[in-house]
Design a protein around this motif. Structure first.
Motif, PDB file in Angstrom:
ATOM      1  N   VAL A  56       0.840  -1.199   0.000  1.00  0.00           N
ATOM      2  CA  VAL A  56       0.000   0.000   0.000  1.00  0.00           C
ATOM      3  C   VAL A  56       0.880   1.256   0.000  1.00  0.00           C
ATOM      4  O   VAL A  56       0.650   2.194  -0.775  1.00  0.00           O
ATOM      5  CB  VAL A  56      -0.975   0.014   1.197  1.00  0.00           C
ATOM      6  N   ALA A  57       1.900   1.262   0.844  1.00  0.00           N
ATOM      7  CA  ALA A  57       2.791   2.420   0.911  1.00  0.00           C
ATOM      8  C   ALA A  57       3.506   2.644  -0.412  1.00  0.00           C
ATOM      9  O   ALA A  57       3.622   3.786  -0.877  1.00  0.00           O
ATOM     10  CB  ALA A  57       3.807   2.250   2.044  1.00  0.00           C
ATOM     11  N   SER A  58       3.955   1.567  -1.044  1.00  0.00           N
ATOM     12  CA  SER A  58       4.664   1.725  -2.323  1.00  0.00           C
ATOM     13  C   SER A  58       3.740   2.235  -3.425  1.00  0.00           C
ATOM     14  O   SER A  58       4.185   2.918  -4.343  1.00  0.00           O
ATOM     15  CB  SER A  58       5.306   0.405  -2.737  1.00  0.00           C
ATOM     16  N   GLN A  59       2.456   1.908  -3.334  1.00  0.00           N
ATOM     17  CA  GLN A  59       1.503   2.342  -4.361  1.00  0.00           C
ATOM     18  C   GLN A  59       0.993   3.764  -4.152  1.00  0.00           C
ATOM     19  O   GLN A  59       0.702   4.461  -5.110  1.00  0.00           O
ATOM     20  CB  GLN A  59       0.303   1.380  -4.398  1.00  0.00           C
ATOM     21  N   TYR A  60       0.866   4.187  -2.912  1.00  0.00           N
ATOM     22  CA  TYR A  60       0.178   5.447  -2.625  1.00  0.00           C
ATOM     23  C   TYR A  60       1.045   6.524  -1.972  1.00  0.00           C
ATOM     24  O   TYR A  60       0.708   7.703  -2.059  1.00  0.00           O
ATOM     25  CB  TYR A  60      -1.030   5.186  -1.711  1.00  0.00           C
ATOM     26  N   LEU A  61       2.104   6.146  -1.305  1.00  0.00           N
ATOM     27  CA  LEU A  61       2.892   7.122  -0.556  1.00  0.00           C
ATOM     28  C   LEU A  61       4.070   7.576  -1.410  1.00  0.00           C
ATOM     29  O   LEU A  61       5.147   6.995  -1.371  1.00  0.00           O
ATOM     30  CB  LEU A  61       3.378   6.518   0.759  1.00  0.00           C
ATOM     31  N   HIS A  62       3.849   8.623  -2.177  1.00  0.00           N
ATOM     32  CA  HIS A  62       4.883   9.134  -3.069  1.00  0.00           C
ATOM     33  C   HIS A  62       5.627  10.303  -2.456  1.00  0.00           C
ATOM     34  O   HIS A  62       6.767  10.580  -2.812  1.00  0.00           O
ATOM     35  CB  HIS A  62       4.269   9.539  -4.411  1.00  0.00           C
ATOM     36  N   THR A  63       4.974  11.006  -1.564  1.00  0.00           N
ATOM     37  CA  THR A  63       5.584  12.161  -0.923  1.00  0.00           C
ATOM     38  C   THR A  63       4.905  12.387   0.427  1.00  0.00           C
ATOM     39  O   THR A  63       3.776  11.948   0.631  1.00  0.00           O
ATOM     40  CB  THR A  63       5.456  13.421  -1.814  1.00  0.00           C
ATOM     41  N   VAL A  64       5.600  13.050   1.303  1.00  0.00           N
ATOM     42  CA  VAL A  64       5.013  13.458   2.570  1.00  0.00           C
ATOM     43  C   VAL A  64       5.038  14.984   2.585  1.00  0.00           C
ATOM     44  O   VAL A  64       6.070  15.587   2.886  1.00  0.00           O
ATOM     45  CB  VAL A  64       5.771  12.887   3.781  1.00  0.00           C
ATOM     46  N   PRO A  65       3.915  15.611   2.217  1.00  0.00           N
ATOM     47  CA  PRO A  65       3.878  17.076   2.164  1.00  0.00           C
ATOM     48  C   PRO A  65       4.110  17.681   3.540  1.00  0.00           C
ATOM     49  O   PRO A  65       3.695  17.126   4.555  1.00  0.00           O
ATOM     50  CB  PRO A  65       2.462  17.379   1.673  1.00  0.00           C
ATOM     51  N   SER A  66       4.781  18.817   3.546  1.00  0.00           N
ATOM     52  CA  SER A  66       5.109  19.432   4.831  1.00  0.00           C
ATOM     53  C   SER A  66       4.742  20.915   4.885  1.00  0.00           C
ATOM     54  O   SER A  66       5.078  21.590   5.850  1.00  0.00           O
ATOM     55  CB  SER A  66       6.597  19.264   5.119  1.00  0.00           C
ATOM     56  N   ALA A  67       4.039  21.408   3.887  1.00  0.00           N
ATOM     57  CA  ALA A  67       3.654  22.821   3.893  1.00  0.00           C
ATOM     58  C   ALA A  67       2.408  23.018   4.755  1.00  0.00           C
ATOM     59  O   ALA A  67       1.677  22.068   5.060  1.00  0.00           O
ATOM     60  CB  ALA A  67       3.386  23.292   2.466  1.00  0.00           C
ATOM     61  N   GLY A  68       2.168  24.252   5.155  1.00  0.00           N
ATOM     62  CA  GLY A  68       0.966  24.573   5.924  1.00  0.00           C
ATOM     63  C   GLY A  68       0.821  23.675   7.137  1.00  0.00           C
ATOM     64  O   GLY A  68       1.771  23.453   7.884  1.00  0.00           O
ATOM     65  N   ASN A  69      -0.375  23.140   7.301  1.00  0.00           N
ATOM     66  CA  ASN A  69      -0.659  22.229   8.418  1.00  0.00           C
ATOM     67  C   ASN A  69      -0.690  20.765   7.978  1.00  0.00           C
ATOM     68  O   ASN A  69      -1.293  19.933   8.649  1.00  0.00           O
ATOM     69  CB  ASN A  69      -1.987  22.611   9.074  1.00  0.00           C
ATOM     70  N   ASP A  70      -0.027  20.467   6.874  1.00  0.00           N
ATOM     71  CA  ASP A  70      -0.008  19.091   6.389  1.00  0.00           C
ATOM     72  C   ASP A  70       0.575  18.132   7.427  1.00  0.00           C
ATOM     73  O   ASP A  70       0.037  17.046   7.660  1.00  0.00           O
ATOM     74  CB  ASP A  70       0.791  18.984   5.089  1.00  0.00           C
ATOM     75  N   LEU A  71       1.661  18.532   8.067  1.00  0.00           N
ATOM     76  CA  LEU A  71       2.285  17.653   9.064  1.00  0.00           C
ATOM     77  C   LEU A  71       1.429  17.501  10.315  1.00  0.00           C
ATOM     78  O   LEU A  71       1.496  16.467  10.985  1.00  0.00           O
ATOM     79  CB  LEU A  71       3.687  18.143   9.418  1.00  0.00           C
ATOM     80  N   VAL A  72       0.632  18.497  10.616  1.00  0.00           N
ATOM     81  CA  VAL A  72      -0.288  18.386  11.762  1.00  0.00           C
ATOM     82  C   VAL A  72      -1.332  17.309  11.463  1.00  0.00           C
ATOM     83  O   VAL A  72      -1.621  16.447  12.313  1.00  0.00           O
ATOM     84  CB  VAL A  72      -0.960  19.737  12.079  1.00  0.00           C
TER      85      VAL A  72
END
Length: 181
Positions: free
Chosen positions: A40-56
């Motif tokens: 699942v991670a290899s298919q869907y997790l291409h990036t971890v956005p960190s702008a704005g409140n994405d990390l929250v």
């Protein structure tokens, strides 16, 4: 949702149902769920956005996944018999697992069938900058739930294998950690 989405989501939900019947705790017990979430991670997790409140957002869902995983691991019965370990997911463990894994699937179905505008408004209001933040949050939530549940089961299984030294002629008690409810 694509056919692959449905298959992977349903497979993740069904993992715990396999454990509703008692079975041996072995390497496969760990590798099957880890393999599914790795896929699942290899298919869907291409990036971890960190702008704005994405990390929250990501942090909140990862924390929810960790809480569900630890609780699910605690409410899984582990017992030793004849030199082997056996596990059985209790009702609480199954409900928590389905809740966590089903949340991703339910969210995606809702977004695909009319919820996209609501998610867009929520995202704009709370400074969540991209749809990829939602994808990363739910994938990392599932990954965290699986890893923390398995880690909890692993730690608890080590406690079961530590049988106390008994005096000669004493009968050992069946060792079990049982929180099935």
């Amino acid at each position: 949702m694509t056919t692959t989405d449905w298959i992977t989501d349903i497979a993740l939900v069904l993992v715990v149902f396999r454990q509703l019947r008692e079975g041996r705790l072995d390497l496969r017990s760990y590798l099957v769920p880890l393999g599914i979430v790795a896929f699942v991670a290899s298919q869907y997790l291409h990036t971890v956005p960190s702008a704005g409140n994405d990390l929250v957002l990501i942090g909140a869902l990862v924390a929810a996944g960790a809480a569900l995983g630890v609780a699910g691991g605690v409410y899984t019965r582990i017992r030793g018999a004849d030199g082997h370990l056996f596990i059985k997911a209790g009702a609480v463990s199954a409900v928590l697992w389905v809740l966590g894994m089903g949340a991703r699937m339910g969210f995606q179905v809702w977004v695909d069938h009319g919820g996209a505008d609501d998610v867009g408004r929520f995202s704009a209001t709370h400074d969540i900058t991209t749809g990829e933040a939602w994808v990363a949050a739910f994938v990392l939530m599932a990954l965290t739930e699986v890893v923390t549940r398995l880690a909890t089961i692993f730690v608890r299984s080590r406690l079961v294998t530590r049988e106390p030294q008994l005096p000669a002629g004493s009968q050992p008690a069946v060792t079990a950690l049982d929180r099935t409810v």
